[in-house]
Design an enzyme around this catalytic site. Structure first.
Site, PDB file in Angstrom:
ATOM      1  N   HIS A 156     -27.708   9.772   1.276  1.00  8.54           N
ATOM      2  CA  HIS A 156     -27.102  10.960   1.906  1.00  8.54           C
ATOM      3  C   HIS A 156     -25.658  10.683   2.334  1.00  8.54           C
ATOM      4  O   HIS A 156     -25.163  11.303   3.282  1.00  8.54           O
ATOM      5  CB  HIS A 156     -27.901  11.416   3.134  1.00  8.54           C
ATOM      6  CG  HIS A 156     -29.379  11.521   2.905  1.00  8.54           C
ATOM      7  ND1 HIS A 156     -29.996  12.668   2.488  1.00  8.54           N
ATOM      8  CD2 HIS A 156     -30.367  10.580   3.004  1.00  8.54           C
ATOM      9  CE1 HIS A 156     -31.305  12.451   2.355  1.00  8.54           C
ATOM     10  NE2 HIS A 156     -31.547  11.182   2.654  1.00  8.54           N
ATOM     11  N   SER A 277       3.003  10.463  -5.392  1.00  4.45           N
ATOM     12  CA  SER A 277       3.226  11.892  -5.172  1.00  4.45           C
ATOM     13  C   SER A 277       4.727  12.148  -5.249  1.00  4.45           C
ATOM     14  O   SER A 277       5.531  11.286  -4.885  1.00  4.45           O
ATOM     15  CB  SER A 277       2.698  12.281  -3.794  1.00  4.45           C
ATOM     16  OG  SER A 277       3.391  13.410  -3.317  1.00  4.45           O
ATOM     17  N   LYS A 283       1.692   8.088  -0.788  1.00  4.98           N
ATOM     18  CA  LYS A 283       0.515   8.338  -1.627  1.00  4.98           C
ATOM     19  C   LYS A 283       0.380   7.381  -2.803  1.00  4.98           C
ATOM     20  O   LYS A 283       1.356   6.973  -3.416  1.00  4.98           O
ATOM     21  CB  LYS A 283       0.550   9.778  -2.193  1.00  4.98           C
ATOM     22  CG  LYS A 283       0.421  10.859  -1.164  1.00  4.98           C
ATOM     23  CD  LYS A 283      -0.967  10.982  -0.555  1.00  4.98           C
ATOM     24  CE  LYS A 283      -1.955  11.583  -1.514  1.00  4.98           C
ATOM     25  NZ  LYS A 283      -1.853  13.020  -1.634  1.00  4.98           N
ATOM     26  N   GLU A 290      -9.889  10.808 -11.251  1.00  6.65           N
ATOM     27  CA  GLU A 290     -10.044  12.250 -11.058  1.00  6.65           C
ATOM     28  C   GLU A 290     -10.084  12.988 -12.396  1.00  6.65           C
ATOM     29  O   GLU A 290     -10.854  13.927 -12.584  1.00  6.65           O
ATOM     30  CB  GLU A 290      -8.889  12.801 -10.210  1.00  6.65           C
ATOM     31  CG  GLU A 290      -8.938  12.346  -8.767  1.00  6.65           C
ATOM     32  CD  GLU A 290      -7.650  12.699  -8.038  1.00  6.65           C
ATOM     33  OE1 GLU A 290      -7.577  13.786  -7.469  1.00  6.65           O
ATOM     34  OE2 GLU A 290      -6.711  11.892  -8.059  1.00  6.65           O
TER      35      GLU A 290
END
Ligand code: ARG
Length: 461
Positions: A156, A277, A283, A290
């Site tokens: 979970h 970024s 970043k 992704e």
């Protein structure tokens, strides 16, 4: 241009209909398979005396020349042709005259396209197998490197019990091994020759389908001509294997993305497989992972599209079936790209052992082991579970952890507790005592690694 099938009609069709009908944009990638198939077809026709040996030799030479010229760029594929089969036959006839027109004896584009697609996908499946194997090897070597690195195991997405990073990685190794197994199985069923099914009903010529199949390394032939020309199960199966493979890569990606976040900081991806970024200087984004996660959607889509295309088709060939290729080619290309980037991304990924360990220390993930301690001292598990839970609640109230509680506090909950409890709930003990087969102890993980390596040696992939 005059159609090769002009006869019943004059072959003059509207430009817009030609464009709509044409598949050469996407089936031209099968030119090698088309030409190889034709060479073997000519050889079979000559072997059976259906055409002369001299004609077969001329056809072989002509076809070899076309292949060489396409490979070298000397011959550009004419995108105004209907499909790759028509293009090759047209060039052959231009170059050889009437001999070229003999090639299409005892053959139809229906069995020809089924043949080309099987040959092409057989090769692609083999390439994908090699790429999965390379990724699997990268995963296994990472697992070896981190076979005793403690991290929280989750259910979970809540900290559950301590595991090792090596154990966690080996879970993905098992998935990839099953993917390889499925792909090999799929390739086995794909490797049956449809050539000689002709348009749908077979042929009156005395062909030898098995001989022709053996020339191309098929294991056998499609046993029913109607099925041979209308079967696209091999495309669906491959897509389904690829969809499942992508599902695994996507789950792995999701974890890598989580682990790379500041909230976790369990792993650091190499700069070579991340992006920055354009506005936020701090970043370092896990774009590769992704994209793999994102591209999973299109591979699922390719599978659903083909299943849907096929579901209402009467036997045998229907033009709808031309829609099989773009999806399966897209899936093959996508999966290959994903695997090519995934393997080095995993290979260069570094674990932050201190952060993993720290996270494992915080979530009371040794509470099960505390209960097990009492069970070993004779308490029934349910009662032990309850005491352990009460101790956790006490720790939360007093802002401490199980390892820090003094023995007298423990004794207040059960007099079975003794000094030896501390070594029992030490994370290292929790991990190393889980020696059950498939468990998280270093010994167990090393066994899993050895087993996977053994499997890979046995695979012919
Ligand atoms: N381009 C076609 C396809 O991909 C080849 C088969 C055409 N056969 C036919 N009878 N029109 O399916």
């Amino acid at each position: 241009m005059a159609k090769m099938w002009a006869g019943r009609t004059d072959g003059a069709t509207e430009q817009i209909a030609d464009d709509f009908n044409s598949s050469i944009r996407f089936d031209s990638r099968m030119y090698r398979q088309d030409i190889t198939g034709s060479m073997n077809h000519a050889a079979m026709l000559a072997a059976k005396g259906i055409i002369t040996q001299a004609d077969a030799d001329a056809l072989r030479e002509g076809l070899a020349g076309i292949l060489e010229d396409i490979d070298s760029g000397a011959l550009a594929i004419d995108m105004t042709c209907e499909d790759i089969h028509m293009f090759v036959e047209q060039v052959l006839t231009e170059r050889l005259g009437d001999v070229g027109k003999r090639l299409h004896t005892a053959r139809s584009r229906n069995d020809q396209v089924a043949l080309d697609t099987r040959l092409y996908l057989r090769e692609q499946t083999q390439e994908i197998l090699s790429l999965v194997k390379a990724l699997l090897e990268a995963v296994v070597s990472k697992a070896e490197q981190y076979s005793n690195a403690i991290m929280p195991g989750y259910t979970h997405l809540q900290r559950a019990q301590p595991v090792t990073f090596g154990h966690h990685l080996m879970a993905y190794a098992m998935m990839l091994l099953r993917d390889m197994d499925r792909l090999m199985d799929c390739k086995r069923r794909m490797n049956q020759s449809p050539i000689g099914c002709c348009a749908l009903a077979g042929t009156t010529y005395p062909i030898d389908r098995r001989y022709e199949a053996s020339l191309m390394g098929f294991d056998g032939i499609c046993r029913n001509s109607l099925d041979g020309v209308s079967d696209r199960d091999f495309c669906v199966e491959l897509l389904s294997c690829l969809a499942m493979l992508m599902m695994h890569l996507s789950r792995f990606s999701e974890e890598i993305i989580l682990w790379s976040s500041w909230e976790f900081k369990f792993v650091e991806l190499s700069d070579a497989f991340t992006t920055g970024s354009s506005i936020m200087p701090q970043k370092k984004n896990p774009d590769m992972a992704e994209l793999v996660r994102g591209k999973t959607g299109r591979v699922y889509g390719d599978l659903m599209a083909l299943l849907t295309t096929l579901k209402g088709l009467p036997l045998a060939y229907n033009k709808d079936m031309q829609e099989d290729k773009e999806g399966v080619f897209d899936a093959v290309d996508t999966v290959k790209m994903c695997l090519q980037v995934f393997a080095p991304m995993v290979q260069t990924m570094e674990a932050n052992l201190a952060n993993m360990k720290r996270a494992a220390q915080k979530g009371f993930i040794n509470a099960t082991d505390l209960a097990d301690y009492l069970v070993k001292k004779g308490l029934p598990f349910r009662s032990a579970y309850k005491i352990s839970g009460q101790l956790v609640a006490y720790c939360i109230r007093s802002n401490t952890v199980l390892e820090e509680l003094p023995l007298e506090t423990y004794k207040g909950y059960s007099d079975l507790f003794d000094e030896d409890l501390y070594s029992e709930i030490d994370l290292k003990t929790c991990v190393e005592k889980r020696i059950s087969e498939g468990g998280t102890s270093t010994a167990s993980v090393l066994e899993q690694i050895a087993w996977v390596k053994e499997q890979l040696k046995e695979e012919k992939a």
